[in-house]
Design a protein around this motif. Structure first.
Motif, short mmCIF file in Angstrom:
data_model
loop_
_atom_site.label_atom_id
_atom_site.label_comp_id
_atom_site.label_asym_id
_atom_site.label_seq_id
_atom_site.Cartn_x
_atom_site.Cartn_y
_atom_site.Cartn_z
N ASN A 1 0.83 -1.20 0.00
CA ASN A 1 0.00 0.00 0.00
C ASN A 1 0.87 1.25 0.00
N HIS A 2 0.50 2.21 -0.85
CA HIS A 2 1.23 3.47 -0.95
C HIS A 2 0.27 4.64 -0.81
N VAL A 3 0.83 5.81 -0.53
CA VAL A 3 0.07 7.05 -0.53
C VAL A 3 0.85 8.06 -1.35
N LEU A 4 0.18 8.67 -2.32
CA LEU A 4 0.82 9.70 -3.15
C LEU A 4 0.50 11.05 -2.55
N VAL A 5 1.52 11.72 -2.02
CA VAL A 5 1.36 13.05 -1.42
C VAL A 5 2.02 14.05 -2.36
N GLY A 6 1.18 14.89 -2.99
CA GLY A 6 1.72 15.78 -4.01
C GLY A 6 2.24 14.94 -5.17
N HIS A 7 3.55 15.04 -5.42
CA HIS A 7 4.14 14.28 -6.52
C HIS A 7 5.07 13.18 -6.02
N TYR B 1 4.84 7.51 -1.11
CA TYR B 1 5.30 6.98 0.18
C TYR B 1 4.65 5.63 0.43
N ASP B 2 5.38 4.74 1.11
CA ASP B 2 4.76 3.52 1.59
C ASP B 2 3.82 3.87 2.73
N LEU B 3 2.68 3.17 2.80
CA LEU B 3 1.73 3.42 3.89
C LEU B 3 2.26 2.87 5.20
N PHE B 4 2.81 1.66 5.16
CA PHE B 4 3.32 1.01 6.38
C PHE B 4 4.83 0.84 6.29
N THR B 5 5.47 0.71 7.44
CA THR B 5 6.90 0.44 7.47
C THR B 5 7.14 -0.99 6.97
N HIS B 6 8.35 -1.24 6.46
CA HIS B 6 8.63 -2.55 5.87
C HIS B 6 8.65 -3.65 6.92
N HIS B 7 9.09 -3.33 8.14
CA HIS B 7 9.22 -4.37 9.17
C HIS B 7 7.96 -4.53 10.03
N ASP B 8 6.99 -3.63 9.87
CA ASP B 8 5.75 -3.71 10.66
C ASP B 8 4.58 -3.34 9.76
N SER B 9 3.78 -4.34 9.36
CA SER B 9 2.73 -4.12 8.37
C SER B 9 1.54 -3.33 8.91
N ASP B 10 1.55 -3.00 10.20
CA ASP B 10 0.44 -2.23 10.77
C ASP B 10 0.88 -0.86 11.29
N ARG B 11 2.16 -0.53 11.15
CA ARG B 11 2.67 0.76 11.64
C ARG B 11 2.86 1.72 10.48
N ILE B 12 2.22 2.89 10.57
CA ILE B 12 2.32 3.89 9.49
C ILE B 12 3.75 4.38 9.37
N ASP B 13 4.22 4.50 8.16
CA ASP B 13 5.58 4.95 7.90
C ASP B 13 5.76 6.38 8.43
N PRO B 14 6.75 6.62 9.28
CA PRO B 14 6.96 7.98 9.84
C PRO B 14 7.17 9.04 8.75
N ALA B 15 7.82 8.66 7.66
CA ALA B 15 8.06 9.63 6.58
C ALA B 15 6.74 10.11 5.98
N LEU B 16 5.76 9.21 5.88
CA LEU B 16 4.44 9.58 5.37
C LEU B 16 3.74 10.51 6.35
N ASN B 17 3.80 10.18 7.62
CA ASN B 17 3.19 11.04 8.64
C ASN B 17 3.77 12.45 8.58
N HIS B 18 5.07 12.53 8.43
CA HIS B 18 5.73 13.85 8.38
C HIS B 18 5.30 14.62 7.12
N ALA B 19 5.22 13.91 6.00
CA ALA B 19 4.85 14.57 4.73
C ALA B 19 3.44 15.13 4.79
N THR B 20 2.51 14.38 5.36
CA THR B 20 1.12 14.85 5.41
C THR B 20 0.96 15.97 6.42
N ARG B 21 1.74 15.96 7.50
CA ARG B 21 1.68 17.08 8.46
C ARG B 21 2.21 18.34 7.82
#
Length: 907
Positions: free
Chosen positions: A227-233, A236-256
């Motif tokens: 699962n991915h999320v396209l923020v602007g252009h 980002y991956d939706l979840f971290t590679h090692h934890d399939s239920d944890r939102i990727d911190p980079a995505l959280n930062h981008a959306t904030r």
């Protein structure tokens, strides 16, 4: 069978076993290889998955199976094995599907394997080789056969119910349960479903109503999904590679960074944020190597617009060789279509899109277009399809990537968020087995929703299957023709709806008892020494409820006046907008219109020369016309010269005093004012002894909690009563309506043969002779009003009938509907939909012999919609011909032949 799959083990393997064990193992493997499953497995180009082997083994042992697995996991292979078993045993097999498009696909697939002469197709309006050993059909056709042609099922050995989770569908779901309940026990049933969370419950019901049923379930996807999320252009991956239920911190930062509402400056950034254009999304996917892709856009018009946007971008995804293949397919298609219809079908835009590697796919397209899109996409020649969610319903059209433009869709009544089940169904297309290592699901982010919402949809991979079953008029007539009312009621009590209701009652009753104990404790805590605090609390609540109701009424009246004022505005009207963003006068250049189930507000040219598409939150008060100016012919707001010319006309009108800035909207009389009852109740409240209690507010808190639980308990008790008696009660009420209208069991032969959402209404019109005096074009139009459903509610009465007899009979059908509607309301039944005359003119013209363009002239009906409604009209006409007077039946069959031509016949 390949050498590696031979039942004889290699020497390396046998060396580790004793001679006796090796020989026993050899005999066992040889025996399995000689079974139907062994021969079937040997022909496969890949090794069967465990769930496929288990389900096929159960079928081979004579049991029913229920298989739930994600889209693309290979459920249909089990159905193919059931076909093999039927062929080996010399029995017939019925392969049922929920939609005609899927039936057509399975029909072609099975012909490729078993030969043209061995496969038939039945879809209501289509009958091809109905006596073939393998028949593909819609589930409705099988239901009809179970009621009317039981003798014809004597050699039936297997039935496949593909997409059986469709029984949760509000309108068509009951058909699945009817089939399951009435199918003879000797017939083996293969039920294929998407992943559902209550599969054991569904399987337990199948075992109870059908006999031993093995549940085979897997949540494994052959091609893993990322699962991915396209923020602007940026992707980002939706979840971290090692934890399939944890939102990727980079995505959280981008959306904030883009949308977090923490400060005034950040809120301004959020307001300015724009999703990337569809063309930019395609470009991003191409650069990332994520094509081919399906982009789900929950709007037909937006799908077409996406193709147009791509055409104007200049991008090209196809090679010269691929264009040659496209051109060859288009020439073949062009030869099948009437040349005069190409314009209204949008053939040229369709062609340009295919050549560049993109296409739309939605219900407004004719079947021939959709079929070509599916074929070229499966070949990898089309790289991007802009589709509505109907594409996710069973069509074999996998992609490397699935894109969701939004997480909200219009469900016919309101804009609602998609469910986890819908997300699973849509993203199930991502990942092509045998081609892709992984599949990709991409959500295009916008500040209007949180990343947690996406995570919730993506991590919840299943949904509960809930019955939508309820006795219909046709079902009741068919049951009562074969058994007594008491016996029929017992049959209905075997439904999945009743099974779920009985099971749920235990939990609901437990909740009621718990609430009652809590309510008693709350009532003890709110006791007041000065008087009856419960009475005082009820008075307070009544005041609050009345004030809220008055506020809602005022708000609705205000909103209605706003809509009425906007609807009244015409091109050239001058208004002053009640918004800070647009100052001064403005002229209407596009009136209010309705598209995709929602309203599109007027477009204006402001005094400053800007074109403004009004938004709902910008119109906070009724908008009266303050004058009128002449808008030049062929005005195009995209042309600066045209805008300047109209702006000059507007300024002249203002300076000449032709614009009345003092004009205001005249509210209609009768708007409610402040209710005197609130004043009276407030006086009673203040005079109550508990009003002066020093602990009044503490008592009130306990009273509020008690009242909330009482309300919850009332709802729970109503649910219990409704669940335990719902099926039987509805059945009794349906019988009452039929008896009132003179459809006793011995007089219901006609009703038993009419299927559809307006079944009883159609039967009433046949009995009244409304079909008997009509000629062919009139019969076609009349049939359409019992199947057609306008996409816009305001077209029900807008079509003027093209003949006097058609108008008279249409009016009489509506009169009958009103009486039926009132009767249904009196009996607390779901109401029959009003006959919809919005297709009168197109169907009349088409049956007269006019081409498609002339038939649809003056309407907003899409060609694909017309073909679909024409096919449904054909289906109904075929039913009516079976029960109508002989002379009428002859004319109806001529009508059917007149309709079945051109794009309608070819589809």
């Amino acid at each position: 069978m390949t050498e590696s799959e031979s039942p004889i083990q290699s020497s390396a393997e046998t060396e580790t076993l004793s001679p006796s064990v090796a020989y026993a193992d050899y005999k066992d493997r040889t025996k399995k290889a000689q079974t139907p499953l062994g021969r079937f497995s040997a022909r496969m180009e890949f090794e069967l998955d465990d769930f496929q082997l288990e389900a096929c083994a159960q079928l081979q042992d004579g049991k029913d199976v229920l298989v739930t697995a994600p889209t693309g996991a290979g459920k249909t292979l089990i159905a193919e094995f059931a076909v093999e078993l039927a062929r080996d045993e010399g029995k017939r097999v019925f392969y049922t599907t929920p939609i005609k498009a899927l039936s057509n696909q399975k029909f072609n697939d099975l012909m490729d394997v078993h030969g043209v002469e061995n496969v038939g197709l039945l879809t209501g309006d289509t009958s091809i080789r109905r006596d073939a050993p393998i028949i593909v059909m819609t589930t409705e056709v099988l239901r009809n056969m179970l009621y009317n042609d039981v003798a014809g099922l004597s050699d039936l050995g297997f039935v496949v119910l593909d997409e059986v989770h469709y029984l949760a569908d509000r309108f068509r779901g009951p058909v699945w349960e009817e089939v399951i309940i009435h199918l003879p026990d000797r017939v083996q049933m293969v039920s294929l479903s998407a992943t559902v969370s209550n599969v054991e419950e569904f399987g337990a019901w199948l075992s109870e109503v059908r006999g031993p049923t093995t549940v085979v379930s897997t949540s494994h996807r052959p091609v893993p999904l990322v699962n991915h999320v396209l923020v602007g252009h940026r992707m980002y991956d939706l979840f971290t590679h090692h934890d399939s239920d944890r939102i990727d911190p980079a995505l959280n930062h981008a959306t904030r960074t883009h949308g977090g509402p923490r400060s005034k400056r950040e809120r301004a950034t959020r307001a300015r944020f724009r999703r990337p254009s569809r063309t930019q999304v395609v470009s991003s996917l191409a650069e990332a190597g994520m094509l081919p892709a399906i982009m789900f856009i929950f709007s037909r018009n937006a799908c077409d617009e996406a193709v147009e946007q791509y055409l104007s971008s200049g991008f090209d995804l196809n090679s010269r060789e691929e264009k040659v293949i496209v051109n060859a397919a288009l020439e073949k298609l062009r030869d099948e279509l009437a040349s005069e219809d190409l314009g209204i079908l949008g053939f040229h835009s369709f062609r340009e899109g295919l050549l560049l590697g993109v296409a739309a796919h939605h219900a407004g397209m004719i079947p021939q277009f959709k079929q070509l899109v599916e074929e070229l996409f499966s070949q990898g020649i089309i790289k991007v399809v802009f589709a509505t969610e109907t594409l996710a319903l069973g069509i074999n059209m996998p992609a490397r990537t699935v894109v969701l433009e939004k997480l909200v869709k219009f469900n016919g009544e309101a804009h609602v968020s998609i469910t986890p089940g819908e997300y699973t169904q849509l993203t199930g297309r991502a990942g092509r087995r045998g081609i892709d290592q992984i599949g990709h699901a991409v959500v295009i982010w916008h500040p209007s929703f949180e990343v947690n919402e996406i995570a919730g949809l993506a991590s919840n991979r299943s949904y509960a299957l809930n019955s939508a079953f309820g006795p219909t008029y046709n079902m009741t007539a068919n049951l009562l023709s074969r058994m007594s009312s008491a016996e029929a009621a017992k049959v209905l009590e075997t439904s999945f709806a009743q099974f779920q209701a009985d099971k749920a009652v235990v939990g609901l009753a437990k909740k009621v008892r718990k609430n009652e104990a809590t309510i008693a404790a709350y009532e003890k805590s709110m006791k007041c020494d000065l008087g009856d605090f419960a009475e005082y609390a009820r008075l307070r609540q009544a005041i609050s409820d009345t004030e809220k109701q008055e506020t809602r009424t005022k708000s609705k009246n205000r909103q209605r006046e706003i809509v009425e004022s906007l609807t009244a505005l015409k091109i050239g009207d001058v208004v002053t907008l009640p918004t800070k963003r647009v100052e001064g006068a403005a002229v209407i250049i596009a009136p209010m219109s309705s598209r995709d189930g929602g309203s599109r507000l007027p477009t204006v040219l402001t005094e400053q020369g800007k074109v403004w598409h009004l938004r709902p939150h910008e119109v906070t008060a009724p908008l009266p016309a303050q004058g009128r100016v002449r808008v030049p012919k062929k005005f195009n707001h995209r042309q600066a010269g045209d805008r300047r010319q109209l702006l000059g006309i507007l300024n002249d009108a203002i300076h000449e005093g032709k614009v009345d800035h003092e004009a205001h909207w005249e509210s209609k009389p009768g708007s409610p004012g402040v209710s005197s009852s609130v004043t009276e109740m407030t006086a009673q409240l203040r005079a109550h002894p508990c009003h002066d209690c020093p602990d009044r507010e503490m008592h009130a808190r306990w009273a509020n909690r008690a009242a909330k639980l009482v309300k919850e308990n009332d709802s729970l008790i109503a649910r219990i009563e409704g669940r335990t008696t719902s099926i039987a009660l509805v059945f009794e009420r349906v019988q009452d309506v039929l008896r009132t209208l003179g459809f006793d069991p011995e007089q219901s032969d006609m009703l038993r043969r009419i299927y559809g959402e307006r079944d009883l209404l159609v039967a009433l019109t046949i009995r009244a002779g409304l079909w008997d005096n009509l000629v062919e074009p009139e019969l076609a139009a009349f049939a359409s009003c019992f199947v057609f459903q306008s996409r816009r509610a305001d077209t029900l009465h807008s079509e003027r009938a093209p003949s006097r007899d058609l108008k008279v009979n249409g009016d009489e059908a509506v009169t009958m509907w009103r009486k039926l509607f009132q009767l249904e309301e009196q009996h607390a039944l779901s109401t029959t939909q009003e006959p919809d005359r919005g297709l009168f003119k197109p169907m009349y013209r088409w049956t007269e012999g006019k081409n498609l363009a002339d038939s649809l002239r003056g309407t907003d009906i899409a060609a694909g919609d017309f073909v679909r409604w024409a096919k449904q009209s054909l289906d109904l006409l075929g039913q009516v011909a079976e029960v109508a007077e002989p002379e009428t039946a002859v004319r109806i069959r001529r009508t059917i032949e007149a309709i079945r031509r051109g794009v309608v016949a070819d589809s």
